[in-house]
Design an enzyme around this catalytic site. Structure first.
Site, PDB file in Angstrom:
ATOM      1  N   GLY A  72      26.110 -29.873  42.523  1.00 17.53           N
ATOM      2  CA  GLY A  72      27.450 -29.982  41.949  1.00 17.53           C
ATOM      3  C   GLY A  72      27.613 -30.866  40.740  1.00 17.53           C
TER       4      GLY A  72
ATOM      5  CD  GLU B 154      21.408 -27.881  49.045  1.00 11.23           C
ATOM      6  OE1 GLU B 154      22.595 -27.590  48.804  1.00 11.23           O
ATOM      7  OE2 GLU B 154      20.837 -27.590  50.095  1.00 11.23           O
ATOM      8  N   PRO B 155      20.559 -29.666  43.133  1.00 15.44           N
ATOM      9  CG  PRO B 155      19.227 -30.825  41.608  1.00 15.44           C
ATOM     10  CD  PRO B 155      19.439 -30.610  43.067  1.00 15.44           C
TER      11      PRO B 155
ATOM     12  NE  ARG C 196      27.840 -25.993  36.979  1.00 13.20           N
ATOM     13  CZ  ARG C 196      28.560 -24.868  36.978  1.00 13.20           C
ATOM     14  NH1 ARG C 196      28.589 -24.119  35.897  1.00 13.20           N
ATOM     15  NH2 ARG C 196      29.245 -24.504  38.036  1.00 13.20           N
TER      16      ARG C 196
ATOM     17  NE  ARG D   2      29.449 -20.218  34.712  1.00  9.94           N
ATOM     18  CZ  ARG D   2      30.046 -21.225  34.121  1.00  9.94           C
ATOM     19  NH1 ARG D   2      29.999 -21.343  32.796  1.00  9.94           N
ATOM     20  NH2 ARG D   2      30.690 -22.138  34.818  1.00  9.94           N
TER      21      ARG D   2
ATOM     22  CE1 TYR E 258      33.715 -18.605  38.783  1.00 14.29           C
ATOM     23  CE2 TYR E 258      32.019 -18.644  37.088  1.00 14.29           C
ATOM     24  CZ  TYR E 258      32.412 -18.381  38.385  1.00 14.29           C
ATOM     25  OH  TYR E 258      31.487 -17.905  39.273  1.00 14.29           O
TER      26      TYR E 258
ATOM     27  CB  CYS F 284      35.254   0.341  28.417  1.00 19.64           C
ATOM     28  SG  CYS F 284      34.600   1.354  27.123  1.00 19.64           S
TER      29      CYS F 284
ATOM     30  CE1 TYR G 235      25.241 -20.792  40.224  1.00 23.28           C
ATOM     31  CE2 TYR G 235      25.722 -22.669  38.806  1.00 23.28           C
ATOM     32  CZ  TYR G 235      25.360 -22.161  40.036  1.00 23.28           C
ATOM     33  OH  TYR G 235      25.117 -23.016  41.084  1.00 23.28           O
TER      34      TYR G 235
END
Ligand code: LLP
Length: 432
Positions: free
Chosen positions: A249, A291-292, A294, A331, A335, A362, A391
């Site tokens: 995170g 747990e990295p 990104r 992304r 987001y 489209c 990601y």
């Protein structure tokens, strides 16, 4: 000048990544093209690995969260770096095994692992299963019995901390599809039931409070909550929890306005919270896992496109359309994600205009970035979107039957193809 150290402008005024001219890469391999810098990935891995040594005396492990980018070569590199991995599907396990990654260093996550996936994990001796719920607990016990296995498990706990990029709140954050809640006794119930599961060994607890978080405080608070939970269940049920997995995170700097993140400092502060909580509860320090995802790969990657059309709508906006889009990077559509964009063949030129970078799908929402400042651009230019290592490829799709791009890895100034570009034939491979 750029958000990642592997990027520079060369003598031709072109954007370079890992010392390679990005315009030449685009010519050689075609566009759209994902480009990754191996040195940056290894550097990120080393920061985390060394922090486990420094702050936990080596008692712990870094698990790369493969959902950020899963392909064989990334597993080969991170295996060499001595990391473990977080996997969330049979597909990720299969890919990692195909790359020779040791199953013993895989942690299998997911809120709805299917019986087939769990069997696959057991048959292949995946090291740990992170159990999400009571249904899974009993199912896994049965499957482990059938496989003649004694499966080591962690329980996924909701620590009740809701973290966002720039703020966090401590709530009864019970409304999540992931994990077992603390406040309604669900987590404790799972501990009790696990004790009765003959084919399971409860050896750890896990939490993950969110992604792209810049503050350290929510991580420290989560660590404290988790240590207290371990202490409680140790006292009450005599279980021996050896592993504390604090999830991933950590935030990543996508645009210059965001601050650079010192991951070592995050690790130091979280370790202080873990140690303080353990001392307070007279608990021996468990092995600590992180747990990295990104922050391991995002800044190592860029995506190269070719500009196809430039549509100026007077008084409204200018659309610069590229030969990829939401199919290789969903992304922004999903987001509102922010990215820096560079005209790679004119990387040192003044950013004279604000444009919207559109894809070729489209769909009006097929936007890579809105109102981003770039120099004048024309069809045929190479456009680079920065910090796309996480990601992007892992979330790519074949919408509009668009083939997924190729991926190139740069090592010491030399590129090599690590994922082939999909072909039209690939698109119809499963059609009957
Ligand atoms: N561990 C668990 C259990 C997770 O669910 C995740 C991310 C991680 C570790 C890694 O988190 P990271 O260090 O990458 O923040 N697709 C979204 C991100 C979804 C993250 C899901 N879980 C995006 O593109 O922003």
């Amino acid at each position: 000048m750029f958000t990642s150290e592997c990027l520079s402008v060369n003598q031709k005024g072109h954007l370079a990544i890992g010392g390679c001219d990005s315009v030449e890469l685009a010519e050689q391999y075609g566009t759209p093209l994902y480009v990754m810098d191996e040195g940056t990935i290894r550097k990120n891995a080393a920061v985390y690995r060394e922090s486990i040594k420094k702050y936990y005396g080596g008692n712990g492990m870094v698990l790369y969260a493969s959902k950020a980018l899963s392909c064989k070569e990334i597993y080969r590199i991170l295996r060499q770096e001595g990391l473990g991995i977080d996997v969330v599907s049979e597909g990720e396990i299969y890919t990692a095994l195909a790359a020779g990654f040791p199953a013993s260093k895989m942690y299998f996550h997911g809120n709805n692992k299917t019986p087939t996936e769990l069997k696959f994990a057991l048959e292949n001796h995946v090291g740990r299963i992170v159990v999400d719920n009571l249904t899974e607990l009993l199912l896994l016990d049965r499957l482990s019995g059938q496989a003649g296995a004694a499966t080591e498990i962690l329980l996924r706990i909701k620590p009740g901390i809701s973290a966002h990029t720039h703020s966090f709140i401590r709530t009864g954050q019970i409304d999540s599809k992931f994990g077992l809640a603390l406040e309604n006794g669900e987590a404790e119930e799972a501990v009790k039931q696990a004790a009765g599961c003959r084919h399971l060994r409860l050896i750890g607890v896990h939490c993950h409070i969110g992604s792209q978080i810049f503050e350290i405080a929510p991580f420290a608070l989560a660590a404290e909550v988790m240590v207290n939970f371990i202490a409680d269940i140790t006292e009450k049920y005599g279980v021996q929890i050896r592993e504390l997995d604090l999830g991933g995170g950590f935030g990543v700097r996508y645009v210059a306005a965001q601050k650079a993140v010192a991951y070592d400092a995050y690790m130091r502060e979280v370790s202080q919270a873990v140690r303080a909580a353990c001392e307070k509860r007279h608990l021996p320090l468990p092995a600590v896992l992180i747990e990295p995802g990104r922050s391991m790969v995002a800044d190592a990657g860029i995506t190269l496109y070719t500009v196809g059309t430039v549509k100026k709508i007077p008084g409204i906006r200018t659309y610069v359309a590229v030969d990829g889009g939401m199919t290789d990077n969903p992304r922004h559509a999903l987001y509102d994600a922010q990215y820096e964009v560079v005209v790679a063949n004119r990387a040192a030129s003044d950013r004279t205009q604000a444009v919207t970078i559109a894809g070729k799908c489209c769909e009006s929402g097929d936007i890579i970035q809105e109102d981003v400042r770039i120099p004048e651009t024309e069809p045929g230019d190479t456009l680079a979107v920065l910090t796309t290592g996480a990601y992007n490829y892992s979330m790519a799709s074949n919408y509009n039957r668009i083939p997924r791009p190729a991926m190139v890895m740069i090592r010491k100034g030399s590129p090599r193809l690590i994922v082939r570009r999909e072909t039209d034939e690939d698109l119809v491979r499963n059609d009957l």
